[in-house]
Design a protein around this motif. Sequence first.
Motif, PDB file in Angstrom:
ATOM      1  N   SER A  59       0.811  -1.220   0.000  1.00  0.00           N
ATOM      2  CA  SER A  59       0.000   0.000   0.000  1.00  0.00           C
ATOM      3  C   SER A  59       0.843   1.269   0.000  1.00  0.00           C
ATOM      4  N   LYS A  60       2.135   1.153   0.309  1.00  0.00           N
ATOM      5  CA  LYS A  60       3.034   2.309   0.363  1.00  0.00           C
ATOM      6  C   LYS A  60       3.823   2.501  -0.927  1.00  0.00           C
ATOM      7  N   LEU A  61       3.667   1.621  -1.917  1.00  0.00           N
ATOM      8  CA  LEU A  61       4.393   1.780  -3.171  1.00  0.00           C
ATOM      9  C   LEU A  61       3.922   3.046  -3.882  1.00  0.00           C
ATOM     10  N   SER A  62       4.862   3.752  -4.516  1.00  0.00           N
ATOM     11  CA  SER A  62       4.594   5.093  -5.049  1.00  0.00           C
ATOM     12  C   SER A  62       3.711   5.119  -6.282  1.00  0.00           C
ATOM     13  N   ASP A  63       3.954   4.234  -7.240  1.00  0.00           N
ATOM     14  CA  ASP A  63       3.222   4.286  -8.503  1.00  0.00           C
ATOM     15  C   ASP A  63       1.931   3.467  -8.389  1.00  0.00           C
ATOM     16  N   PRO A  64       0.782   4.078  -8.689  1.00  0.00           N
ATOM     17  CA  PRO A  64      -0.486   3.349  -8.525  1.00  0.00           C
ATOM     18  C   PRO A  64      -0.585   2.067  -9.354  1.00  0.00           C
ATOM     19  N   GLY A 122       8.876   4.819  -8.419  1.00  0.00           N
ATOM     20  CA  GLY A 122       8.113   3.615  -8.122  1.00  0.00           C
ATOM     21  C   GLY A 122       8.001   2.662  -9.293  1.00  0.00           C
ATOM     22  N   ARG A 123       8.653   2.996 -10.403  1.00  0.00           N
ATOM     23  CA  ARG A 123       8.544   2.150 -11.602  1.00  0.00           C
ATOM     24  C   ARG A 123       9.688   1.156 -11.743  1.00  0.00           C
ATOM     25  N   ALA A 124      10.569   1.122 -10.753  1.00  0.00           N
ATOM     26  CA  ALA A 124      11.638   0.117 -10.698  1.00  0.00           C
ATOM     27  C   ALA A 124      11.651  -0.443  -9.282  1.00  0.00           C
ATOM     28  N   LEU A 125      11.612  -1.766  -9.184  1.00  0.00           N
ATOM     29  CA  LEU A 125      11.570  -2.430  -7.880  1.00  0.00           C
ATOM     30  C   LEU A 125      12.670  -3.460  -7.781  1.00  0.00           C
ATOM     31  N   VAL A 126      13.119  -3.681  -6.556  1.00  0.00           N
ATOM     32  CA  VAL A 126      13.876  -4.887  -6.220  1.00  0.00           C
ATOM     33  C   VAL A 126      13.019  -5.612  -5.202  1.00  0.00           C
ATOM     34  N   ALA A 127      12.763  -6.895  -5.473  1.00  0.00           N
ATOM     35  CA  ALA A 127      11.836  -7.643  -4.628  1.00  0.00           C
ATOM     36  C   ALA A 127      12.330  -9.066  -4.413  1.00  0.00           C
ATOM     37  N   GLN A 128      11.949  -9.618  -3.282  1.00  0.00           N
ATOM     38  CA  GLN A 128      12.090 -11.054  -3.077  1.00  0.00           C
ATOM     39  C   GLN A 128      10.863 -11.674  -3.733  1.00  0.00           C
ATOM     40  N   PHE A 131       8.948  -1.165 -14.987  1.00  0.00           N
ATOM     41  CA  PHE A 131       7.621  -1.025 -15.572  1.00  0.00           C
ATOM     42  C   PHE A 131       7.562   0.182 -16.492  1.00  0.00           C
ATOM     43  N   THR A 132       6.899   0.024 -17.630  1.00  0.00           N
ATOM     44  CA  THR A 132       6.574   1.119 -18.521  1.00  0.00           C
ATOM     45  C   THR A 132       5.082   1.364 -18.375  1.00  0.00           C
ATOM     46  N   ILE A 133       4.719   2.584 -17.975  1.00  0.00           N
ATOM     47  CA  ILE A 133       3.336   2.926 -17.670  1.00  0.00           C
ATOM     48  C   ILE A 133       2.839   3.935 -18.708  1.00  0.00           C
ATOM     49  N   THR A 134       1.653   3.698 -19.239  1.00  0.00           N
ATOM     50  CA  THR A 134       1.054   4.617 -20.211  1.00  0.00           C
ATOM     51  C   THR A 134       0.499   5.839 -19.480  1.00  0.00           C
TER      52      THR A 134
END
Length: 108
Positions: free
Chosen positions: A6-11, A71-77, A92-95
């Motif tokens: 819920s805290k990630l920047s890009d919707p 918020g369009r680049a993440l590092v995740a487990q 991510f590429t967002i329109t």
Amino acid sequence: MAIQTSKLSDPAVRAFVAAVNAHDRDAFLDLLTPDATMSDDGSDRDLDDWIDREIFTSNGHMDVDTESDGGRALVAQYRNDTWGEMRTAWRFTITPDGHISRFETGQA
């Protein structure tokens, strides 16, 4: 420490992670443009085949460690029943209307 979804920047990215973790294929597909593409470890893949195999039939789950690029680049487990857990990078590429037209993932 993982970032709460819920805290990630890009919707759109926030909704992507939520759909993956909820195993909600319909919500996931609603986020994508009709012609969305993706790559895994630098190779383009068939999106429908990949998401079914790597996410929806194998209980995929993302715990986001860091975000950048608004918020369009993440590092995740990332973990699933096929491969176990691994550290992954996502871009991510967002329109302009807030859909995902491309995502790229791979080992981080």
